[in-house]
Motif scaffolding. Structure first.
Motif, PDB file in Angstrom:
ATOM      1  N   ASP A 190       0.824  -1.209   0.000  1.00 38.56           N
ATOM      2  CA  ASP A 190       0.000   0.000   0.000  1.00 38.56           C
ATOM      3  C   ASP A 190       0.858   1.258   0.000  1.00 38.56           C
ATOM      4  OD1 ASP A 190      -2.320  -1.443  -0.058  1.00 38.56           O
ATOM      5  OD2 ASP A 190      -2.594  -1.438   2.126  1.00 38.56           O
ATOM      6  N   ALA A 191       1.996   1.211   0.723  1.00 36.24           N
ATOM      7  CA  ALA A 191       2.859   2.381   0.827  1.00 36.24           C
ATOM      8  C   ALA A 191       3.544   2.711  -0.493  1.00 36.24           C
ATOM      9  CB  ALA A 191       3.910   2.165   1.918  1.00 36.24           C
ATOM     10  N   SER A 192       3.768   1.709  -1.332  1.00 35.62           N
ATOM     11  CA  SER A 192       4.497   1.935  -2.579  1.00 35.62           C
ATOM     12  C   SER A 192       3.583   2.161  -3.778  1.00 35.62           C
ATOM     13  CB  SER A 192       5.435   0.754  -2.855  1.00 35.62           C
ATOM     14  OG  SER A 192       4.697  -0.450  -2.988  1.00 35.62           O
ATOM     15  N   LYS A 193       2.269   2.000  -3.576  1.00 37.60           N
ATOM     16  CA  LYS A 193       1.343   2.250  -4.677  1.00 37.60           C
ATOM     17  C   LYS A 193       1.277   3.733  -4.989  1.00 37.60           C
ATOM     18  CE  LYS A 193      -1.687  -1.677  -3.625  1.00 37.60           C
ATOM     19  NZ  LYS A 193      -3.025  -2.088  -3.147  1.00 37.60           N
ATOM     20  N   GLU A 194       1.363   4.075  -6.255  1.00 35.18           N
ATOM     21  CA  GLU A 194       1.304   5.480  -6.650  1.00 35.18           C
ATOM     22  C   GLU A 194      -0.132   5.980  -6.566  1.00 35.18           C
ATOM     23  OE1 GLU A 194       2.527   8.348 -10.438  1.00 35.18           O
ATOM     24  OE2 GLU A 194       2.904   6.199 -10.489  1.00 35.18           O
ATOM     25  N   LYS A 195      -0.293   7.191  -6.034  1.00 32.07           N
ATOM     26  CA  LYS A 195      -1.626   7.772  -5.932  1.00 32.07           C
ATOM     27  C   LYS A 195      -2.193   7.986  -7.334  1.00 32.07           C
ATOM     28  CE  LYS A 195      -4.165  11.802  -4.230  1.00 32.07           C
ATOM     29  NZ  LYS A 195      -4.081  13.122  -3.589  1.00 32.07           N
ATOM     30  N   PRO A 196      -3.383   7.420  -7.630  1.00 26.21           N
ATOM     31  CA  PRO A 196      -3.938   7.581  -8.978  1.00 26.21           C
ATOM     32  C   PRO A 196      -4.328   9.029  -9.252  1.00 26.21           C
ATOM     33  CG  PRO A 196      -5.061   5.842  -7.748  1.00 26.21           C
ATOM     34  CD  PRO A 196      -4.246   6.616  -6.776  1.00 26.21           C
ATOM     35  N   SER A 197      -4.269   9.428 -10.506  1.00 23.26           N
ATOM     36  CA  SER A 197      -4.765  10.745 -10.909  1.00 23.26           C
ATOM     37  C   SER A 197      -5.692  10.576 -12.104  1.00 23.26           C
ATOM     38  CB  SER A 197      -3.607  11.689 -11.229  1.00 23.26           C
ATOM     39  OG  SER A 197      -2.742  11.119 -12.187  1.00 23.26           O
ATOM     40  N   ILE A 198      -6.351   9.422 -12.151  1.00 22.76           N
ATOM     41  CA  ILE A 198      -7.327   9.102 -13.188  1.00 22.76           C
ATOM     42  C   ILE A 198      -8.602   8.634 -12.497  1.00 22.76           C
ATOM     43  CG2 ILE A 198      -7.899   7.515 -15.081  1.00 22.76           C
ATOM     44  CD1 ILE A 198      -4.949   7.432 -15.781  1.00 22.76           C
ATOM     45  N   GLY A 199      -9.733   9.010 -13.045  1.00 25.00           N
ATOM     46  CA  GLY A 199     -10.992   8.571 -12.466  1.00 25.00           C
ATOM     47  C   GLY A 199     -12.154   8.828 -13.397  1.00 25.00           C
ATOM     48  N   THR A 200     -13.346   8.438 -12.933  1.00 20.76           N
ATOM     49  CA  THR A 200     -14.572   8.612 -13.710  1.00 20.76           C
ATOM     50  C   THR A 200     -15.427   9.709 -13.090  1.00 20.76           C
ATOM     51  OG1 THR A 200     -14.549   6.270 -14.307  1.00 20.76           O
ATOM     52  CG2 THR A 200     -16.626   7.453 -14.599  1.00 20.76           C
ATOM     53  N   VAL A 201     -15.871  10.634 -13.921  1.00 18.40           N
ATOM     54  CA  VAL A 201     -16.703  11.736 -13.439  1.00 18.40           C
ATOM     55  C   VAL A 201     -18.073  11.197 -13.032  1.00 18.40           C
ATOM     56  CG1 VAL A 201     -17.820  13.918 -14.044  1.00 18.40           C
ATOM     57  CG2 VAL A 201     -15.507  13.419 -14.889  1.00 18.40           C
ATOM     58  N   VAL A 202     -18.463  11.486 -11.796  1.00 16.02           N
ATOM     59  CA  VAL A 202     -19.755  11.041 -11.266  1.00 16.02           C
ATOM     60  C   VAL A 202     -20.804  12.134 -11.429  1.00 16.02           C
ATOM     61  CG1 VAL A 202     -20.979  10.265  -9.192  1.00 16.02           C
ATOM     62  CG2 VAL A 202     -18.627   9.513  -9.618  1.00 16.02           C
ATOM     63  N   ALA A 203     -20.424  13.381 -11.148  1.00 11.29           N
ATOM     64  CA  ALA A 203     -21.360  14.505 -11.242  1.00 11.29           C
ATOM     65  C   ALA A 203     -20.582  15.795 -11.443  1.00 11.29           C
ATOM     66  CB  ALA A 203     -22.225  14.589  -9.985  1.00 11.29           C
ATOM     67  N   VAL A 204     -21.224  16.770 -12.067  1.00 10.62           N
ATOM     68  CA  VAL A 204     -20.577  18.072 -12.301  1.00 10.62           C
ATOM     69  C   VAL A 204     -21.492  19.200 -11.842  1.00 10.62           C
ATOM     70  CG1 VAL A 204     -19.278  17.179 -14.274  1.00 10.62           C
ATOM     71  CG2 VAL A 204     -21.484  18.303 -14.662  1.00 10.62           C
ATOM     72  N   GLY A 205     -20.884  20.332 -11.513  1.00  7.46           N
ATOM     73  CA  GLY A 205     -21.643  21.499 -11.122  1.00  7.46           C
ATOM     74  C   GLY A 205     -22.203  22.241 -12.329  1.00  7.46           C
ATOM     75  N   PRO A 206     -22.993  23.297 -12.098  1.00  9.25           N
ATOM     76  CA  PRO A 206     -23.613  24.051 -13.200  1.00  9.25           C
ATOM     77  C   PRO A 206     -22.625  24.942 -13.958  1.00  9.25           C
ATOM     78  CG  PRO A 206     -24.124  25.071 -11.101  1.00  9.25           C
ATOM     79  CD  PRO A 206     -23.412  23.789 -10.780  1.00  9.25           C
ATOM     80  N   ASN A 224     -17.432  10.649 -18.118  1.00  5.27           N
ATOM     81  CA  ASN A 224     -16.108  10.830 -18.716  1.00  5.27           C
ATOM     82  C   ASN A 224     -15.024  10.233 -17.823  1.00  5.27           C
ATOM     83  OD1 ASN A 224     -16.699  14.170 -20.086  1.00  5.27           O
ATOM     84  ND2 ASN A 224     -17.069  12.169 -20.977  1.00  5.27           N
ATOM     85  N   THR A 225     -14.031   9.597 -18.451  1.00  4.48           N
ATOM     86  CA  THR A 225     -12.837   9.186 -17.730  1.00  4.48           C
ATOM     87  C   THR A 225     -11.796  10.283 -17.928  1.00  4.48           C
ATOM     88  OG1 THR A 225     -13.284   6.846 -18.083  1.00  4.48           O
ATOM     89  CG2 THR A 225     -11.025   7.441 -17.504  1.00  4.48           C
ATOM     90  N   VAL A 226     -11.267  10.804 -16.838  1.00  2.26           N
ATOM     91  CA  VAL A 226     -10.430  12.004 -16.929  1.00  2.26           C
ATOM     92  C   VAL A 226      -9.092  11.827 -16.206  1.00  2.26           C
ATOM     93  CG1 VAL A 226     -12.404  13.560 -17.166  1.00  2.26           C
ATOM     94  CG2 VAL A 226     -11.533  13.008 -14.890  1.00  2.26           C
ATOM     95  N   LEU A 227      -8.159  12.664 -16.617  1.00  2.00           N
ATOM     96  CA  LEU A 227      -6.864  12.779 -15.964  1.00  2.00           C
ATOM     97  C   LEU A 227      -6.851  14.126 -15.254  1.00  2.00           C
ATOM     98  CD1 LEU A 227      -3.856  11.741 -15.682  1.00  2.00           C
ATOM     99  CD2 LEU A 227      -3.366  13.121 -17.721  1.00  2.00           C
ATOM    100  N   TYR A 228      -6.527  14.131 -13.953  1.00  2.00           N
ATOM    101  CA  TYR A 228      -6.586  15.377 -13.193  1.00  2.00           C
ATOM    102  C   TYR A 228      -5.283  15.617 -12.434  1.00  2.00           C
ATOM    103  CZ  TYR A 228      -7.865  11.970  -9.568  1.00  2.00           C
ATOM    104  OH  TYR A 228      -7.889  10.886  -8.730  1.00  2.00           O
ATOM    105  N   SER A 229      -5.111  16.841 -11.981  1.00  2.00           N
ATOM    106  CA  SER A 229      -3.905  17.225 -11.241  1.00  2.00           C
ATOM    107  C   SER A 229      -3.775  16.361  -9.994  1.00  2.00           C
ATOM    108  CB  SER A 229      -3.964  18.698 -10.842  1.00  2.00           C
ATOM    109  OG  SER A 229      -4.000  19.523 -11.977  1.00  2.00           O
ATOM    110  N   LYS A 230      -2.562  15.946  -9.715  1.00  2.00           N
ATOM    111  CA  LYS A 230      -2.317  14.932  -8.694  1.00  2.00           C
ATOM    112  C   LYS A 230      -2.667  15.386  -7.282  1.00  2.00           C
ATOM    113  CE  LYS A 230       1.055  11.289  -7.902  1.00  2.00           C
ATOM    114  NZ  LYS A 230       2.337  10.727  -8.347  1.00  2.00           N
ATOM    115  N   TYR A 231      -2.414  16.650  -6.965  1.00  2.00           N
ATOM    116  CA  TYR A 231      -2.598  17.100  -5.577  1.00  2.00           C
ATOM    117  C   TYR A 231      -3.728  18.118  -5.454  1.00  2.00           C
ATOM    118  CZ  TYR A 231       1.848  14.731  -5.084  1.00  2.00           C
ATOM    119  OH  TYR A 231       2.837  13.787  -5.103  1.00  2.00           O
ATOM    120  N   ALA A 232      -4.686  18.065  -6.359  1.00  2.00           N
ATOM    121  CA  ALA A 232      -5.804  19.008  -6.329  1.00  2.00           C
ATOM    122  C   ALA A 232      -6.974  18.451  -5.533  1.00  2.00           C
ATOM    123  CB  ALA A 232      -6.248  19.322  -7.761  1.00  2.00           C
TER     124      ALA A 232
END
Length: 257
Positions: A190-206, A224-232
């Motif tokens: 678990d400690a060596s797994k890289e934090k993912p920065s990919i995911g699926t959009v569940v909901a969006v704001g207006p 949408n499957t998206v790539l996002y900033s790692k520490y956001a």
């Protein structure tokens, strides 16, 4: 010489020398059981036990109303969980800081361009807000937070973060699971797994407001499957153990297909 003078002055401090400020109190306190004695040039500095660090401002009982101004919102903070899902009592230090609560008062809104923009949440709404947003206040014996509307991440009417409806330009993403193995087939801890920065959009704001106060639709959509900033953004744990993140649309870097 200067060090010796500081040492001498520090060794003479006692807890009786602290000034008491009756008008500055807090609803939350971090208890520090003790400070280990320090030694310098053979002199021992006195230990302080039971020191209380104040965290929030208390509104005196003579004030019975608190009206936020502009685009600010007053939220009554939800009490932090004191037990695990298995019923084990958690010590104060292990209780996670709450990021949710009920809106109890709102400001009059703000003017953007030539348009008057009202606050998008109403009193009684259950909301989730950014972790370090706002100012904590004890009012009527309960913990509250005064924050800007833009610091509210979304509306949540259930106890499961996957049901959150994001506000403004926020996006709720279900984080992809981290890789379990290396390219060579070795299992990762678990400690060596890289934090993912990919995911699926569940909901969006207006969407955010333009210079005239009109909403600009977001460029990503649910599914949408998206790539996002790692520490956001703000991280959350769903009731099924899945990881979620709520962030601004500007922190989404690409759509994957």
């Amino acid at each position: 010489m200067a060090a010796a003078q500081l040492t001498s002055a520090a060794s003479s401090i006692s807890t009786k020398g602290f000034v008491s400020f009756d008008g500055l109190r807090a609803s939350k306190a971090v208890n520090v059981s003790s400070f280990s004695p320090l030694k310098q040039n053979g002199l021992s500095l006195r230990s302080f036990r039971g020191l209380v660090v104040k965290a929030a401002t208390t509104v005196a009982p003579k004030y019975t109303s608190l009206k936020p101004l502009g685009d600010r919102v007053l939220v009554k903070i939800k009490t932090a969980e004191e037990k695990t899902s298995g019923g084990i009592l958690l010590p104060t230090t292990a209780q996670s800081k709450s990021q949710g609560g009920e809106v109890v008062a709102v400001g009059e809104g703000r003017t953007v361009g030539s348009n008057k923009v009202d606050i998008s949440v109403k009193t009684g709404t259950q909301v989730v807000y950014s972790k370090y947003a706002g100012t904590e206040v004890e009012f009527n014996g309960e913990n509250h937070l005064i924050l800007k509307e833009d610091d509210i991440v979304g509306i949540l009417d259930t106890d499961d973060i996957k049901d959150m409806q994001p506000l403004n330009d926020r996006v709720l993403i279900k984080v992809a699971e981290a890789e379990e193995k290396t390219a060579g087939g070795l299992y990762l801890t678990d400690a060596s797994k890289e934090k993912p920065s990919i995911g699926t959009v569940v909901a969006v704001g207006p969407g955010s407001l333009d210079e005239e106060g009109n909403r600009k639709p977001l460029s990503v959509a649910a599914g949408n499957t998206v790539l996002y900033s790692k520490y956001a953004g703000n991280d959350f744990k769903g009731s099924d153990g899945s990881n979620y993140i709520a962030l601004r649309a500007s922190d989404v870097m690409a759509v994957l297909s």
